[in-house]
Motif scaffolding. Sequence first.
Motif, PDB file in Angstrom:
ATOM      1  N   ALA A  20      -1.607   1.199   1.897  1.00 53.19           N
ATOM      2  CA  ALA A  20      -2.749   0.581   2.559  1.00 53.19           C
ATOM      3  C   ALA A  20      -3.728   1.639   3.046  1.00 53.19           C
ATOM      4  O   ALA A  20      -4.923   1.408   3.107  1.00 53.19           O
ATOM      5  N   SER A  21      -3.219   2.819   3.365  1.00 51.27           N
ATOM      6  CA  SER A  21      -4.096   3.875   3.863  1.00 51.27           C
ATOM      7  C   SER A  21      -5.005   4.423   2.766  1.00 51.27           C
ATOM      8  O   SER A  21      -6.007   5.068   3.054  1.00 51.27           O
ATOM      9  N   ALA A  22      -4.696   4.148   1.492  1.00 49.36           N
ATOM     10  CA  ALA A  22      -5.536   4.591   0.381  1.00 49.36           C
ATOM     11  C   ALA A  22      -6.559   3.526  -0.006  1.00 49.36           C
ATOM     12  O   ALA A  22      -7.341   3.717  -0.915  1.00 49.36           O
ATOM     13  N   HIS A  23      -6.559   2.448   0.689  1.00 50.76           N
ATOM     14  CA  HIS A  23      -7.380   1.279   0.373  1.00 50.76           C
ATOM     15  C   HIS A  23      -8.582   1.262   1.317  1.00 50.76           C
ATOM     16  O   HIS A  23      -8.419   1.295   2.530  1.00 50.76           O
ATOM     17  N   ASP A  24      -9.784   1.199   0.787  1.00 48.68           N
ATOM     18  CA  ASP A  24     -10.949   1.179   1.668  1.00 48.68           C
ATOM     19  C   ASP A  24     -11.240  -0.212   2.220  1.00 48.68           C
ATOM     20  O   ASP A  24     -12.084  -0.374   3.097  1.00 48.68           O
ATOM     21  N   ARG A  25     -10.577  -1.218   1.731  1.00 45.19           N
ATOM     22  CA  ARG A  25     -10.727  -2.593   2.234  1.00 45.19           C
ATOM     23  C   ARG A  25      -9.337  -3.139   2.566  1.00 45.19           C
ATOM     24  O   ARG A  25      -8.832  -4.044   1.925  1.00 45.19           O
ATOM     25  N   VAL A  26      -8.725  -2.570   3.600  1.00 41.18           N
ATOM     26  CA  VAL A  26      -7.357  -2.916   3.974  1.00 41.18           C
ATOM     27  C   VAL A  26      -7.195  -4.408   4.222  1.00 41.18           C
ATOM     28  O   VAL A  26      -6.160  -4.995   3.924  1.00 41.18           O
ATOM     29  N   GLU A  27      -8.243  -5.046   4.723  1.00 39.57           N
ATOM     30  CA  GLU A  27      -8.151  -6.483   5.014  1.00 39.57           C
ATOM     31  C   GLU A  27      -7.937  -7.314   3.753  1.00 39.57           C
ATOM     32  O   GLU A  27      -7.543  -8.473   3.830  1.00 39.57           O
ATOM     33  N   LEU A  28      -8.163  -6.720   2.581  1.00 36.78           N
ATOM     34  CA  LEU A  28      -7.934  -7.417   1.316  1.00 36.78           C
ATOM     35  C   LEU A  28      -6.524  -7.206   0.769  1.00 36.78           C
ATOM     36  O   LEU A  28      -6.184  -7.728  -0.285  1.00 36.78           O
ATOM     37  N   SER A  29      -5.717  -6.442   1.490  1.00 34.77           N
ATOM     38  CA  SER A  29      -4.342  -6.205   1.058  1.00 34.77           C
ATOM     39  C   SER A  29      -3.576  -7.518   1.022  1.00 34.77           C
ATOM     40  O   SER A  29      -3.843  -8.426   1.807  1.00 34.77           O
ATOM     41  N   PRO A  30      -2.607  -7.624   0.123  1.00 33.91           N
ATOM     42  CA  PRO A  30      -1.792  -8.845   0.083  1.00 33.91           C
ATOM     43  C   PRO A  30      -0.816  -8.871   1.249  1.00 33.91           C
ATOM     44  O   PRO A  30      -0.593  -7.847   1.906  1.00 33.91           O
ATOM     45  N   PRO A  31      -0.217 -10.019   1.534  1.00 37.90           N
ATOM     46  CA  PRO A  31       0.861 -10.043   2.521  1.00 37.90           C
ATOM     47  C   PRO A  31       1.871  -8.947   2.176  1.00 37.90           C
ATOM     48  O   PRO A  31       2.130  -8.689   0.999  1.00 37.90           O
ATOM     49  N   THR A  32       2.382  -8.296   3.196  1.00 40.10           N
ATOM     50  CA  THR A  32       3.145  -7.071   2.998  1.00 40.10           C
ATOM     51  C   THR A  32       4.502  -7.133   3.671  1.00 40.10           C
ATOM     52  O   THR A  32       4.624  -7.650   4.778  1.00 40.10           O
ATOM     53  N   VAL A  33       5.505  -6.575   3.009  1.00 42.09           N
ATOM     54  CA  VAL A  33       6.830  -6.386   3.590  1.00 42.09           C
ATOM     55  C   VAL A  33       7.111  -4.894   3.580  1.00 42.09           C
ATOM     56  O   VAL A  33       6.960  -4.236   2.551  1.00 42.09           O
ATOM     57  N   VAL A  34       7.490  -4.362   4.732  1.00 44.53           N
ATOM     58  CA  VAL A  34       7.852  -2.953   4.844  1.00 44.53           C
ATOM     59  C   VAL A  34       9.293  -2.904   5.333  1.00 44.53           C
ATOM     60  O   VAL A  34       9.616  -3.459   6.384  1.00 44.53           O
ATOM     61  N   ALA A  35      10.145  -2.259   4.550  1.00 39.35           N
ATOM     62  CA  ALA A  35      11.549  -2.110   4.927  1.00 39.35           C
ATOM     63  C   ALA A  35      11.806  -0.651   5.267  1.00 39.35           C
ATOM     64  O   ALA A  35      11.499   0.237   4.479  1.00 39.35           O
ATOM     65  N   GLY A  36      12.349  -0.418   6.447  1.00 33.98           N
ATOM     66  CA  GLY A  36      12.618   0.944   6.895  1.00 33.98           C
ATOM     67  C   GLY A  36      14.069   1.125   7.264  1.00 33.98           C
ATOM     68  O   GLY A  36      14.793   0.160   7.521  1.00 33.98           O
TER      69      GLY A  36
END
Length: 102
Positions: A20-36
Motif C-alpha cells: 500500500a505504501s507504493a500506491h499513490d491512491r491508497v484509498e483505492l486499495s482492495p479490502p486487505t488482510v495482513v497476517a503477522g
Amino acid sequence: MVRLAFEGDWERAAAFPASASAHDRVELSPPTVVAGAGYDPTAPAAEAYAALPAQQGVPVQVLHFPTMFHPFLGFAPASPDAAGAFTATCMAAGRVAPHIGR
C-alpha cells in the motif's frame, strides 16, 4: 494474496501494488488482510502496512499469531499451530476476495 485472489488475471492484479505504501491512491486499495507473526522481524512493517489503507477507510483485517515466525504459512504441513494460522489467514482472505475489484 491479491494476485492469488485474481486467479491468474495478472493484468488486473497489476493495478494493485504489493505494498500500500507504493500506491499513490491508497484509498483505492482492495479490502486487505495482513497476517503477522510474533517472532517476525518484519512485524513493525506489517503493522505500518496495515495502518496506511485503514487510515484511508479501506477495510483491513489484521491477524496476529504470537507463537509463529515469519514463514509460518509454509509450515502448515509440519505444525498444527502453523496449520491453524494458515487456515485462519486463508479464511480471512477468502472473505475479502469477492470484494476485490468492485
